[in-house]
Design a protein around this motif. Structure first.
Motif, PDB file in Angstrom:
ATOM      1  N   LYS A  96      17.369  30.418  16.716  1.00  0.00           N
ATOM      2  CA  LYS A  96      18.716  30.734  16.469  1.00  0.00           C
ATOM      3  C   LYS A  96      19.082  31.807  16.934  1.00  0.00           C
ATOM      4  N   TYR A 116      20.295  31.708  20.605  1.00  0.00           N
ATOM      5  CA  TYR A 116      21.511  31.147  20.965  1.00  0.00           C
ATOM      6  C   TYR A 116      22.491  32.049  20.327  1.00  0.00           C
ATOM      7  N   GLY A 120      27.056  30.014  18.981  1.00  0.00           N
ATOM      8  CA  GLY A 120      25.629  29.872  19.359  1.00  0.00           C
ATOM      9  C   GLY A 120      25.265  28.597  18.531  1.00  0.00           C
ATOM     10  N   CYS A 132      26.146  25.446  20.383  1.00  0.00           N
ATOM     11  CA  CYS A 132      25.540  25.146  21.586  1.00  0.00           C
ATOM     12  C   CYS A 132      23.970  24.600  21.195  1.00  0.00           C
ATOM     13  N   LEU A 133      23.399  25.177  20.215  1.00  0.00           N
ATOM     14  CA  LEU A 133      22.026  24.635  19.788  1.00  0.00           C
ATOM     15  C   LEU A 133      22.315  23.261  19.330  1.00  0.00           C
ATOM     16  N   GLU A 178      29.035  36.487  22.745  1.00  0.00           N
ATOM     17  CA  GLU A 178      28.801  35.110  21.915  1.00  0.00           C
ATOM     18  C   GLU A 178      28.520  34.152  23.084  1.00  0.00           C
ATOM     19  N   LYS A 208      24.943  34.695  25.037  1.00  0.00           N
ATOM     20  CA  LYS A 208      23.839  34.040  24.432  1.00  0.00           C
ATOM     21  C   LYS A 208      23.835  32.502  24.328  1.00  0.00           C
ATOM     22  N   GLY A 209      24.797  31.976  23.733  1.00  0.00           N
ATOM     23  CA  GLY A 209      24.963  30.323  23.526  1.00  0.00           C
ATOM     24  C   GLY A 209      24.776  29.796  24.791  1.00  0.00           C
ATOM     25  N   LEU A 215      21.341  27.591  26.125  1.00  0.00           N
ATOM     26  CA  LEU A 215      21.619  26.218  26.363  1.00  0.00           C
ATOM     27  C   LEU A 215      21.337  25.590  27.664  1.00  0.00           C
TER      28      LEU A 215
END
Length: 430
Positions: free
Chosen positions: A260, A263, A269, A272-273, A310, A313-314, A318
């Motif tokens: 977590k 992401y 995030g 996306c996960l 944000e 990371k996401g 991904l």
């Protein structure tokens, strides 16, 4: 609404409406007892099927600060951000996207998009459908086209094939409510009404559902129109979904804190996960929204301190995970918003709406990565090479998903409507 192809549905009729109705009226079977009867084969479907994940940037993201930086702009349009090298040779992006930069070998930037729509609602509609809004017809969003053309062929799969996370997404228009996006409002929390109420007897619920189907079939057979057919279809799909073992892909409870954190512990995030889990399960189209890009004031602080970290990371996690698992080969990832932002920085330290020469990103699903398509001039004002239109983007997405470019529908009013009208796939990507 005479002469219109807008889908007419009773007020409040949505997939969430049906889920709430089923749950509160105790008409859902316990998952484990119903799953066997459905005989789903989602894992096999996921291996053979094409998928699409759209990262939707609501508000109009500033392409000049993310993908097409102009640090040496003669007119001073560049802003404070610096370009950095990426894993794609010769391709530079913003210094505030270091994680995405490592994945650029899988992605390509289109820097010469001209969408001609600078209004939020109209631009959103156009980028999702390829068409300008028309008062006499509601076109189908691309996710709904994927659900209709690809998802509906997997009749044993019991999750929706068009899911939108953090926003409602684009409607199915004339394709009918059965292909509209199922919305996950908050991916960090349990999906409302997904679990059946405690203490429900399976046999009793099964009998009630059969009774409901009888009523629905009789009603629809009386020529009650498309809304009645959609009502029956959505009830059936919702019931199957609520009873499915695959609903675990709509929860992040089984993911570790470390995953977590990679992401990003925020709604984008987490979205996306969840999108990765959903396509791994077999869902055809997932859209994840990140809003707040309408940066007319204090743009650079907002971008560097919130939005871009944000996004970085996401999106980075991904693409990295899809590539590592092999899923990127059959999963197209598209990053876009409704338009770009002005090259000129306004008096409030922001940028305004701009549709004349802006950027989007595509990759995966068999598309060639590590490229830049098109270019703009030194100030980012005009396209100088390889102009791309919105229908070209839709054509590229359609071909990548394996949908026939000549696909044409007949709306409920008998009006022919093409998925791709006048555009051509971007040959450099195919």
């Amino acid at each position: 609404m005479g002469g219109s192809d807008r889908l007419i549905v009773p007020s409040g009729m949505s997939r969430r409406h049906f889920m709430g109705h089923l749950a509160t009226s105790a008409m859902a079977l316990p998952a484990i007892q119903f799953a066997g009867a459905l005989q789903t084969n989602a894992q096999q479907a996921a291996r053979n099927q094409k998928h699409c994940i759209v990262l939707w940037m609501s508000g109009g993201p500033s392409h000049l600060d993310l993908w097409d930086l102009k640090p040496d702009s003669p007119k001073g349009n560049g802003g404070p951000f610096k370009p950095i090298a990426t894993s794609a040779q010769g391709v530079q992006i913003s210094e505030h996207l270091p994680t995405v930069a490592k994945q650029m070998k899988h992605l390509s930037i289109i820097r010469s998009l001209d969408s001609k729509e600078g209004n939020h609602d109209r631009g959103t509609y156009m980028m999702h459908t390829g068409w300008a809004p028309n008062p006499t017809v509601v076109h189908a969003g691309f996710g709904s086209v994927c659900s209709y053309e690809l998802g509906s062929k997997l009749d044993k799969f019991d999750l929706p094939h068009c899911i939108s996370i953090n926003s409602p997404g684009q409607s199915a228009g004339f394709l009918g409510m059965g292909h509209s996006p199922f919305m996950v409002q908050n991916p960090t929390a349990p999906v409302a009404n997904l679990r059946p109420p405690a203490g429900v007897d399976a046999d009793r619920m099964g009998r009630r559902f059969e009774m409901l189907k009888l009523v629905e079939n009789n009603f629809a057979s009386q020529r009650r129109g498309q809304a009645a057919i959609d009502h029956r279809s959505v009830y059936d799909k919702t019931f199957r979904m609520m009873s499915s073992r695959h609903t675990k892909s709509l929860s992040l409870d089984s993911e570790t804190d470390a995953v977590k954190e990679r992401y990003g512990k925020n709604s984008f995030g987490a979205g996306c996960l969840m999108a990765r889990k959903l396509v791994e399960t077999g869902v055809t189209y997932v859209e994840v929204s990140l809003g707040g890009w309408d940066t007319h004031q204090n743009a650079f602080e907002t971008l560097s301190e919130r939005l871009m970290p944000e996004l970085d990371k996401g999106m980075g996690a991904l693409v990295e995970d899809l590539a590592a698992s092999g899923m990127l080969e059959n999963t197209m990832v598209v990053w876009m918003g409704e338009f770009g932002r002005t090259p000129r920085i306004n008096q409030d330290g922001g940028r305004d709406h701009w549709s004349r020469s802006w950027s989007m990103v595509m990759g995966g699903g068999g598309l060639k990565g590590g490229q830049v398509i098109g270019s703009t001039d030194a100030d980012g004002v005009d396209v100088t090479d390889r102009p791309v239109g919105v229908m070209d983007v839709i054509a590229t997405m359609t071909k990548t998903m394996g949908i026939n470019l000549a696909t044409e529908y007949t709306t409920p009013r008998g009006r022919p409507m093409k998925v791709v009208d006048g555009g051509a796939p971007i040959k450099e990507l195919i």
